[in-house]
Design an enzyme around this catalytic site. Structure first.
Site, PDB file in Angstrom:
ATOM      1  N   ASN A 193       0.812  -1.218   0.000  1.00 28.67           N
ATOM      2  CA  ASN A 193       0.000   0.000   0.000  1.00 28.67           C
ATOM      3  C   ASN A 193       0.848   1.271   0.000  1.00 28.67           C
ATOM      4  OD1 ASN A 193      -2.503   1.561   2.119  1.00 28.67           O
ATOM      5  ND2 ASN A 193      -2.546   1.395  -0.085  1.00 28.67           N
TER       6      ASN A 193
ATOM      7  N   ARG B 217       1.323   0.982  -5.833  1.00 27.32           N
ATOM      8  CA  ARG B 217       0.252   0.771  -6.808  1.00 27.32           C
ATOM      9  C   ARG B 217      -1.141   1.139  -6.300  1.00 27.32           C
ATOM     10  NH1 ARG B 217       1.521  -5.311  -8.069  1.00 27.32           N
ATOM     11  NH2 ARG B 217       1.965  -5.204  -5.834  1.00 27.32           N
TER      12      ARG B 217
END
Length: 158
Positions: A11, A14
């Protein structure tokens, strides 16, 4: 209000990119009040951290701001709360399916199923150069356009 969750591993590259892109596109279309957009990772490696600086730099060049986002790990409640659980790659989609209660597994899809590129997965740019972050943005922007089309058609009862 429909809720959309983007998921990658940590996290910080992308999925926060996808969150920022979709938020930006929805805002430009004056649709931001109809959707809640979030992102998370299947792992907690970077919980509480801001997105990778390279992701932020690439996003800013295209007009997206990710500076207020912070990494978090996928929770059990996410499966119930979100209408769309969009993974960046098959490894994370499979991990999500393993953890998901059976009745929520059909919510899990790959983000790029909404796009029209030759890629099936959003590649992780973390260990590569700057061009990887631009590729992520290209793929995510394309897929988010397709996602918005799907959201609009669902709103119109198609």
């Amino acid at each position: 209000m429909k809720k959309i969750l983007f998921v990658c591993l940590g996290n910080i590259c992308r999925s926060p990119t996808a969150e920022a892109v979709l938020r930006g596109k929805l805002k430009n279309l004056q649709m931001e009040n109809r959707y809640q957009v979030d992102s998370c990772g299947t792992a907690a490696y970077h919980a509480g951290e801001a997105p990778d600086k390279r992701s932020q730099q690439a996003a800013v060049k295209r007009g997206y701001n990710m500076s207020d986002l912070r990494a978090r790990q996928l929770s059990d409640a996410d499966y119930m709360e979100f209408d769309y659980l969009l993974a960046m790659d098959n490894a994370n989609a499979n991990e999500m399916r393993k953890r998901a209660p059976k009745k929520y597994r059909d919510k899990i899809q790959l983000l790029l199923e909404f796009g029209d590129s030759d890629y099936l997965e959003v590649p992780d740019p973390y260990y590569g150069g700057a061009s990887g972050f631009d590729l992520v943005l290209d793929l995510v922007e394309n897929a988010c356009d397709g996602l918005i089309e799907r959201l609009r058609s669902n709103e119109n009862g198609a």
